[in-house]
Design a protein around this motif. Structure first.
Motif, PDB file in Angstrom:
ATOM      1  N   PRO A  67       0.803  -1.232   0.000  1.00 10.93           N
ATOM      2  CA  PRO A  67       0.000   0.000   0.000  1.00 10.93           C
ATOM      3  C   PRO A  67       0.831   1.275   0.000  1.00 10.93           C
ATOM      4  O   PRO A  67       0.488   2.250  -0.683  1.00 10.93           O
ATOM      5  N   GLU A  68       1.933   1.302   0.749  1.00 10.45           N
ATOM      6  CA  GLU A  68       2.737   2.518   0.827  1.00 10.45           C
ATOM      7  C   GLU A  68       3.518   2.794  -0.456  1.00 10.45           C
ATOM      8  O   GLU A  68       4.071   3.876  -0.637  1.00 10.45           O
ATOM      9  N   GLN A  69       3.569   1.831  -1.372  1.00 10.15           N
ATOM     10  CA  GLN A  69       4.274   2.003  -2.645  1.00 10.15           C
ATOM     11  C   GLN A  69       3.348   2.466  -3.768  1.00 10.15           C
ATOM     12  O   GLN A  69       3.809   2.713  -4.880  1.00 10.15           O
ATOM     13  N   ARG A  70       2.083   2.580  -3.506  1.00  4.97           N
ATOM     14  CA  ARG A  70       1.101   2.855  -4.556  1.00  4.97           C
ATOM     15  C   ARG A  70       0.986   4.358  -4.808  1.00  4.97           C
ATOM     16  O   ARG A  70       0.744   5.137  -3.904  1.00  4.97           O
ATOM     17  N   GLY A  71       1.173   4.740  -6.084  1.00  2.00           N
ATOM     18  CA  GLY A  71       1.196   6.150  -6.446  1.00  2.00           C
ATOM     19  C   GLY A  71      -0.184   6.730  -6.662  1.00  2.00           C
ATOM     20  O   GLY A  71      -1.216   6.042  -6.569  1.00  2.00           O
ATOM     21  N   VAL A  72      -0.219   8.020  -7.014  1.00  2.00           N
ATOM     22  CA  VAL A  72      -1.501   8.724  -7.142  1.00  2.00           C
ATOM     23  C   VAL A  72      -2.284   8.290  -8.376  1.00  2.00           C
ATOM     24  O   VAL A  72      -3.490   8.553  -8.465  1.00  2.00           O
ATOM     25  N   LEU A  73      -1.632   7.625  -9.319  1.00  2.00           N
ATOM     26  CA  LEU A  73      -2.331   7.081 -10.499  1.00  2.00           C
ATOM     27  C   LEU A  73      -2.405   5.561 -10.422  1.00  2.00           C
ATOM     28  O   LEU A  73      -2.579   4.893 -11.446  1.00  2.00           O
ATOM     29  N   HIS A  74      -2.313   5.008  -9.224  1.00  2.00           N
ATOM     30  CA  HIS A  74      -2.187   3.564  -9.057  1.00  2.00           C
ATOM     31  C   HIS A  74      -3.269   2.801  -9.815  1.00  2.00           C
ATOM     32  O   HIS A  74      -4.465   2.951  -9.561  1.00  2.00           O
ATOM     33  N   GLY A  75      -2.818   1.992 -10.784  1.00  2.00           N
ATOM     34  CA  GLY A  75      -3.704   1.093 -11.495  1.00  2.00           C
ATOM     35  C   GLY A  75      -4.564   1.722 -12.568  1.00  2.00           C
ATOM     36  O   GLY A  75      -5.369   1.015 -13.188  1.00  2.00           O
TER      37      GLY A  75
END
Length: 478
Positions: A67-75
């Motif tokens: 979760p902490e690696q997921r960016g603002v455009l995640h997926g």
């Protein structure tokens, strides 16, 4: 659980929230969009060079992130304009010479999108060499307007605009020299942002100082376009001029009160352009709505004297420098529009170029003075409604003959040499066809422009489809 059909209608921020929180996997989000592509892309031809396997591989990697690696455009699934490099995908530029070429790297803005979590599944269609505002080429064919497939989606970011309007993606990249973000946004009823030059660094172009061309974001809403701009913006060692914006503020735009906002209304750019009455009627409605909300609306326009010649000179010179050798080797692979631009550029002298740059300098300084007393300019993003898809370009606008395929787009590109941020957002409809309102602010006032644009968007509350979609659109002259 959100249903597949509802997922694609969600905004980018909400889609990303669902995937970041684990309520929805990136694979499921991708599949929902691919299903929508399967339903409508055969008719619209907005997205080309689709690679489902490569896209699923990217989505699985996003799902594997903590979760902490997921960016603002995640997926977030998207396709990149077929004028930019995306690793593993073709990059034809809509030109036969480049058929079969597969990119082995990402352009800078694409790499930034990828690092923020975007998942790429294809490319969006463009005109040949991204020249003009009707997305048709001899590699992939024509892109049609989702609001009326008998009409153009505009260009050169026409595939991107159509993909947004059709629910194929919630964000898309585009680029703009003479209106290539603003015109298709107007035609398809979405948001297209031309940032201040340098805000999205020209790191992948031959001229990092180019005052005319820039990449920029597209979305269905202003807040989603601002989110994507926050990813695309930022300094890079490759570009000496790349101003940084307040990216945190872009991701959470402030609410703006339109009361007291000073608006210069330029429906025909001070008499410089012809505008279809149907387009003018929508813009008049927008101006009245702004006045009712307390804005101070006055008829005015920035200084545009000399903009026409400066733009045409620099554009032609860049075409000759970039494509002249290929035209000499493969003249049969060029359409007459691009050929004419290159030939024109071959006649431009070094002195002509320097005089054009001097004019751009003067216009930039003049614009800075104008916006010291004005918050926004309201103008047409496109001078016509989306025209029949069989046309190459409108020969006449409101009874005025157009001299060439650039002439009918002057409402967008006359502002280009001023070095200011601009965007098109949905202003309303004529029949079932969208009409965009072009908003412009002072140089490097990109965040201010987006915040005020969001307030205008909220005020207008233009629906995603025309309320009377069955009503015929206003007629166009040929």
């Amino acid at each position: 659980m959100v249903e597949s059909g509802e997922i694609v209608a969600l905004g980018a921020k909400e889609q990303s929230r669902l995937t970041r929180s684990g309520e929805l996997t990136a694979v499921d989000l991708l599949q929902a969009h691919l299903d929508q592509v399967s339903r409508r892309n055969g008719e619209l031809n907005a997205v080309v060079a689709i690679d489902v396997e490569l896209a699923h591989e990217q989505a699985r990697r996003q799902d594997a992130l903590a979760p902490e690696q997921r960016g603002v455009l995640h997926g977030l699934p998207t396709a990149v304009k077929d004028f930019g490099h995306v690793t593993g995908f073709p990059n034809t530029l809509g030109h036969r010479h480049f058929v079969g070429a597969v990119s082995d790297h990402d352009d800078l803005h694409v790499a930034r999108m990828r690092a923020a979590g975007a998942v790429f599944y294809g490319k969006t269609n463009i005109p040949e060499l991204a020249a003009g505002s009707h997305s048709v080429n001899r590699v992939y064919g024509v892109t049609r307007n989702p609001h009326d497939p008998s009409r153009s989606a505009g260009g050169s970011s026409g595939g991107a605009a159509a993909a947004l309007a059709a629910g194929f993606t919630a964000i898309a990249d585009g680029s703009d020299m003479g209106g290539s973000l603003r015109n298709p946004a107007s035609f398809c009823g979405v948001v297209g942002v031309r940032p201040t030059p340098g805000v999205v660094p020209n790191a992948d172009t031959p001229n990092v100082f180019d005052p005319l061309a820039t990449a920029g974001p597209m979305a269905r809403t202003v807040e989603d376009a601002a989110l994507l701009l926050s990813v695309m913006n930022g300094e890079t060692p490759d570009v000496p001029y790349a101003p940084e914006l307040d990216r945190a503020r872009l991701r959470e735009l402030r609410d703006r009160d339109l009361s007291g906002v000073r608006v210069a209304y330029a429906p025909d750019l001070g008499g410089r352009v012809a505008v279809e009455p149907a387009v003018r009627a929508v813009l008049d409605d927008v101006a009245r709505a702004l006045e009712a909300a307390g804005a101070i609306v006055e008829h005015d326009c920035p200084d545009l004297d000399g903009s026409d010649s400066a733009f045409r000179t620099l554009r032609a010179a860049s075409f000759a420098a970039g494509w002249g050798p290929l035209l000499a080797a493969e003249p049969e692979n060029f359409n007459d529009f691009v050929t004419g631009n290159i030939r024109e550029g071959e006649r431009v002298s070094g002195a002509d170029v320097m005089r054009a740059y001097a004019e751009v300098t003067r216009l930039t300084r003049s614009a800075a003075r104008f916006f010291a007393g004005t918050d926004l300019v309201l103008a047409p993003a496109a001078q016509v409604l989306p025209f029949p898809v069989e046309w190459d370009w409108p020969r006449e606008v409101a009874g005025t003959a157009m001299t060439d395929y650039l002439d009918w787009m002057r409402a967008a590109w006359l502002f280009t040499p001023l070095g200011i941020p601009a965007l098109s957002l949905p202003g309303g409809y004529s029949g079932r066809l969208p009409v965009g309102a072009q908003l412009l602010a002072g140089p490097r006032e990109d965040v201010k422009l987006l915040e005020l644009a969001q307030a205008v968007e909220t005020l207008l509350a233009v629906p995603a489809a025309a309320p009377e979609a069955s009503r015929p659109a206003a007629s166009l002259t040929s």
